[in-house]
Design a protein around this motif. Structure first.
Motif, PDB file in Angstrom:
ATOM      1  N   GLY A  61       0.788  -1.057  -0.022  1.00 31.79           N
ATOM      2  CA  GLY A  61       0.034   0.104   0.132  1.00 31.79           C
ATOM      3  C   GLY A  61       0.902   1.396  -0.008  1.00 31.79           C
ATOM      4  O   GLY A  61       0.423   2.290  -0.140  1.00 31.79           O
ATOM      5  N   ASP A  66       0.349   9.841  -6.844  1.00 28.85           N
ATOM      6  CA  ASP A  66      -1.016   9.588  -6.536  1.00 28.85           C
ATOM      7  C   ASP A  66      -1.587   8.743  -7.471  1.00 28.85           C
ATOM      8  O   ASP A  66      -1.570   8.930  -8.682  1.00 28.85           O
ATOM      9  N   HIS A 166     -11.728  -1.308  -5.635  1.00 27.32           N
ATOM     10  CA  HIS A 166     -11.322  -1.015  -3.855  1.00 27.32           C
ATOM     11  C   HIS A 166     -11.800  -2.425  -3.473  1.00 27.32           C
ATOM     12  O   HIS A 166     -11.069  -2.833  -2.557  1.00 27.32           O
ATOM     13  N   GLY A 175      -4.333  -1.816   0.490  1.00 22.94           N
ATOM     14  CA  GLY A 175      -4.303  -0.703   0.901  1.00 22.94           C
ATOM     15  C   GLY A 175      -4.348   0.649  -0.170  1.00 22.94           C
ATOM     16  O   GLY A 175      -4.274   1.698   0.079  1.00 22.94           O
ATOM     17  N   SER A 177      -5.622   2.998  -2.909  1.00 25.30           N
ATOM     18  CA  SER A 177      -6.925   3.742  -3.436  1.00 25.30           C
ATOM     19  C   SER A 177      -6.838   4.765  -4.509  1.00 25.30           C
ATOM     20  O   SER A 177      -5.813   5.032  -4.667  1.00 25.30           O
ATOM     21  N   GLY A 182      -6.976   8.737  -0.020  1.00 27.05           N
ATOM     22  CA  GLY A 182      -7.684   7.758   0.385  1.00 27.05           C
ATOM     23  C   GLY A 182      -8.797   7.597   0.852  1.00 27.05           C
ATOM     24  O   GLY A 182      -9.822   8.430   0.477  1.00 27.05           O
ATOM     25  N   ASP A 185     -11.003  10.878   2.179  1.00 22.16           N
ATOM     26  CA  ASP A 185     -11.427  11.798   1.175  1.00 22.16           C
ATOM     27  C   ASP A 185     -12.862  12.444   2.033  1.00 22.16           C
ATOM     28  O   ASP A 185     -13.744  11.634   2.694  1.00 22.16           O
ATOM     29  N   PHE A 297      -5.362   0.664   4.671  1.00 22.32           N
ATOM     30  CA  PHE A 297      -6.282   1.965   4.407  1.00 22.32           C
ATOM     31  C   PHE A 297      -6.416   3.137   5.472  1.00 22.32           C
ATOM     32  O   PHE A 297      -6.131   2.587   6.708  1.00 22.32           O
ATOM     33  N   ASN A 298      -6.328   4.145   5.239  1.00 23.40           N
ATOM     34  CA  ASN A 298      -6.481   5.334   6.292  1.00 23.40           C
ATOM     35  C   ASN A 298      -7.970   5.813   6.119  1.00 23.40           C
ATOM     36  O   ASN A 298      -8.525   6.272   5.244  1.00 23.40           O
TER      37      ASN A 298
END
Length: 376
Positions: A61, A66, A166, A175, A177, A182, A185, A297-298
């Motif tokens: 991840g 970007d 996703h 992870g 995106s 991420g 958003d 993921f965040n």
């Protein structure tokens, strides 16, 4: 040609798997360097392409550009393909391809599949491998459909693409995106049903294929017993849920609970403050507690985490997911065996037992070796 074939046969299974990953990474890097893989006028440099391909194949991840704005749809599809291949494994897809083209899988290839899947016996490894692929596609399609239904109201028909993209990234614990921030958003951070769907998806992926198959078989049997309790075909079956599944599920559940309590305690007035209700804080706290151990993921600003939460996150990342899963880490079973061994020594016992079963000495030695090598 003969020399290459002899060289290939002389390699061990692990060397072949490692070589396959290296070839996949370099192939992916070359594809990401193509001019139509990126949206800018300048193509991606080799170092950045190599890093991105490695991160996607090894489902870490980590990104240097970007993913959503730098790459075109072609570039994003290359990344998600590498995530899928890396999450399931080269040997799994090689088996699927061989079966699809009608190629007979010989004994040596079956032995390689057995070692790659960490199976105890060679019988049925091909069918089990195909079952893994089938189960993966079913889970990704199911959760991808649920995600698409959440994305479509926000992004129109492009939400279908976002949903399945996703779903693969989540199930493979990658992870990655397509959103710049991420899942933090602005259009997603307060979408709590979306958080539940994605967290459930990557928890399935981090559970391990063998555990998922065993768990689904156990749940199906319990449902059959409840519906047809008088039918002798669905009588009680002891140890239908294996000891490995029990250890993994209990350890995973305990770590998830520890993470949730820690996040709620340390971040209630921190990153969770922007979420109004207790339900919202609980869902976001659960996601924040689950994602370090498997997905990456965040759903929050990671820079804003309190120091105790950072230390808890590092601890959960170190343990990671379960064996034979798409996640990393030392694995839940390794941590569980180490804890059980420590408790046995504290009680003055000479054997490590759980659920009236003894843990083999080789498993204990392997667990501590993995832990020390990881710390080193």
């Amino acid at each position: 040609m003969d020399s290459m074939e002899k060289l290939f046969k002389s390699l061990s299974t692990y060397q072949i798997i490692s070589l396959s990953f290296i070839l996949m990474i370099f192939s992916g890097a070359l594809l990401l360097m193509l001019p139509f893989a990126s949206q800018g006028e300048t193509a991606l440099s080799f170092l950045d392409a190599l890093f991105t391909a490695t991160s996607a194949s090894c489902v870490t991840g980590l990104v240097v550009v970007d993913t959503g704005t730098y790459f075109t749809v072609f570039g994003q599809l290359v990344i998600i393909l590498m995530i899928q291949l890396g999450g399931l494994g080269i040997m799994t897809f090689a088996t699927l391809f061989s079966v699809a083209v009608g190629k007979k899988i010989n004994l040596q290839e079956r032995l390689r599949i057995q070692e790659s899947l960490n199976q105890g016996e060679i019988h049925g490894v091909v069918s089990f491998c195909l079952r893994i692929v089938r189960l993966t596609f079913i889970i990704e399609f199911f959760f991808g459909t649920l995600l698409a239904l959440r994305f479509i109201p926000l992004f129109g028909m492009r939400g279908i693409y976002y949903g399945y993209w996703h779903a693969i990234s989540a199930f493979c614990n990658a992870g990655f995106s397509t959103f710049s921030a991420g899942l933090y958003d602005e259009s997603l951070r307060f979408n709590y049903p979306l958080q539940l769907i994605i967290s459930t998806t990557f928890l399935f992926g981090g559970m391990g294929f063998i555990i998922v198959v065993n768990l689904l078989r156990y749940l199906r049997h319990r449902a059959q017993r409840a519906l047809f309790h008088n039918d002798p075909r669905f009588g009680y079956q002891p140890w239908l849920l294996s000891i490995n599944s029990r250890i993994t599920l209990i350890t995973s559940g305990a770590l998830l609970l520890i993470g949730l309590v820690g996040v709620m305690l340390f971040e209630y007035n921190g990153i969770l403050a922007e979420h109004q209700s207790f339900y919202a804080k609980l869902i976001t706290g659960l996601f924040t507690a689950a994602t370090p151990r498997t997905a990456g993921f965040n759903i929050a600003d990671m820079d804003a985490l309190a120091f105790p939460t950072i230390m808890l996150t590092i601890f959960l990342m170190w343990i990671g997911a379960s064996p034979n899963s798409t996640g990393g880490g030392i694995k839940t079973s390794t941590f569980a065996i180490a804890v059980l061994n420590t408790l046995s020594l504290a009680r003055g016992q000479t054997k490590v037992e759980v659920f009236q079963r003894e843990i083999a000495d080789i498993s204990i030695r392997r667990a501590f070796s993995i832990m020390w090598l990881s710390l080193f």
